[in-house]
Design an enzyme around this catalytic site. Structure first.
Site, PDB file in Angstrom:
ATOM      1  N   LYS A   1      38.140  41.240  26.878  1.00 32.40           N
ATOM      2  CA  LYS A   1      37.557  42.204  27.812  1.00 32.40           C
ATOM      3  C   LYS A   1      38.474  42.327  29.012  1.00 32.40           C
ATOM      4  O   LYS A   1      38.986  41.318  29.499  1.00 32.40           O
ATOM      5  CB  LYS A   1      36.161  41.769  28.254  1.00 32.40           C
TER       6      LYS A   1
ATOM      7  N   GLU B   1      28.661  47.395  34.980  1.00 29.73           N
ATOM      8  CA  GLU B   1      28.108  46.398  35.920  1.00 29.73           C
ATOM      9  C   GLU B   1      27.688  47.066  37.225  1.00 29.73           C
ATOM     10  O   GLU B   1      28.482  47.789  37.851  1.00 29.73           O
ATOM     11  CB  GLU B   1      29.150  45.292  36.194  1.00 29.73           C
TER      12      GLU B   1
HETATM   13  O1  KIV Z   1      32.837  37.364  33.922  1.00 32.83           O
HETATM   14  C1  KIV Z   1      31.698  37.711  33.567  1.00 32.83           C
HETATM   15  O2  KIV Z   1      30.780  36.904  33.410  1.00 32.83           O
HETATM   16  C2  KIV Z   1      31.482  39.136  33.335  1.00 32.83           C
HETATM   17  C3  KIV Z   1      30.057  39.558  33.155  1.00 32.83           C
HETATM   18  C4  KIV Z   1      29.380  39.571  34.453  1.00 32.83           C
HETATM   19  C5  KIV Z   1      29.972  40.869  32.454  1.00 32.83           C
HETATM   20  O3  KIV Z   1      32.387  39.892  33.331  1.00 32.83           O
END
Ligand code: KIV
Length: 275
Positions: free
Chosen positions: A113, A182
């Site tokens: 991600k 988010e």
């Molecule tokens: O780092 C994380 O936990 C995240 C979530 C808040 C989506 O990116």
């Protein structure tokens, strides 16, 4: 059933909600996996909830690889997605591909991600071309905390809402299999979710997302520094732990623990010879 980037996309087509939680270690990942949660994010929130930093900016590739490997070992069915930490992909597309590859090879993640919209689309495309599934992340992107001037809800004005919609589409067009939204107003989330064919995974983004994600320490009441408005506490594990630690402290001091059942035996004639 093993969750993959493909099953995530199929869930949206079937109108089935997707669940995700964060995890950073083997034991927690195992419990989350056994509970049937669809995906585990090894988030760079690790910096705040595990390492005690005030933001996610100091988290390194080595941190992410270390924790990702532990989570992957504890996971059978959930899709393991690992965050690309700050400055592991922002400087160049080359960095982005190399570091995404490390999270797969060394961290044993199944997808990565990264935060951002149009500005990271080229990197998303290049990582996907290297056969690595990518999850996008737009709205409040914590790695941009200094640019945002704090952790704030995003997309409230016409201009910023339009930008979020464009960013979501850019990430989808670049090949992402899902995108995290988010801290985005619920009605904007509804619009974005209806215009994308890939699932939206919300955190502080209302009920209209195709899935939801929470930081597990937040939903268990394990992180007491602050609780964001969007968090629902499903338990107060922090209190349960504190009470257990207090009982242990008291029992050790009172000579109650360890009891005979927690101790190992030796034959009497052996011990007698030592006196
Ligand atoms: O780092 C994380 O936990 C995240 C979530 C808040 C989506 O990116």
């Amino acid at each position: 059933m093993k969750n993959t980037s493909i099953t995530f996309k199929e869930s949206k087509q079937r109108n089935e909600k997707i669940t995700m939680l964060t995890a950073y270690d083997y034991s927690t990942a195992k419990v989350i996996d056994e509970a049937g949660i669809n995906g585990i994010l090894v988030g760079d929130s690790l910096g705040m909830v595990c390492l005690g930093y005030e933001d996610t900016l100091s988290v390194t590739m080595e941190d992410m690889i270390h924790h990702s490997r532990a989570v992957a070992k504890g996971t059978k069915n959930a899709l393991v997605v690992t965050d690309m930490p700050f400055m592991s992909y922002q400087a160049s597309v080359y960095d982005a591909v190399i570091n995404a590859g490390r999270l797969i090879k060394e961290g044993r993640a199944q997808a990565v991600k990264l935060e951002g919209g149009k500005e990271v689309a080229e990197s998303v495309r290049a990582i996907v071309n290297a056969s690595i599934p990518v999850m996008g992340h737009i709205g409040l992107t914590p790695q941009s905390v200094n640019a945002f001037g704090g952790f704030k809800v995003q997309g409230k004005s016409e201009e910023t809402a339009k930008k979020l919609l464009e960013d979501a589409k850019a990430v989808e067009e670049a090949g992402a299999f899902a995108v995290v939204l988010e801290c985005v107003p619920a009605k904007l989330t509804k619009l974005i979710s209806s215009q994308l064919s890939i699932p939206t995974i919300g955190i502080g983004a209302g009920v209209h997302c195709d899935g939801q994600i929470l930081v597990y320490q937040d939903m268990l009441g394990l992180f007491s520094d602050f609780t964001p408005k969007f968090v629902k506490k499903y338990s107060n594990v922090g209190e349960v732990m504190k009470n257990a630690f207090k009982s242990y402290d008291q029992e050790v001091k009172d000579g109650v623990f360890p009891a005979e059942i927690h101790s190992f035996k030796i034959d009497e004639d052996v011990i007698e010879k030592l006196y």
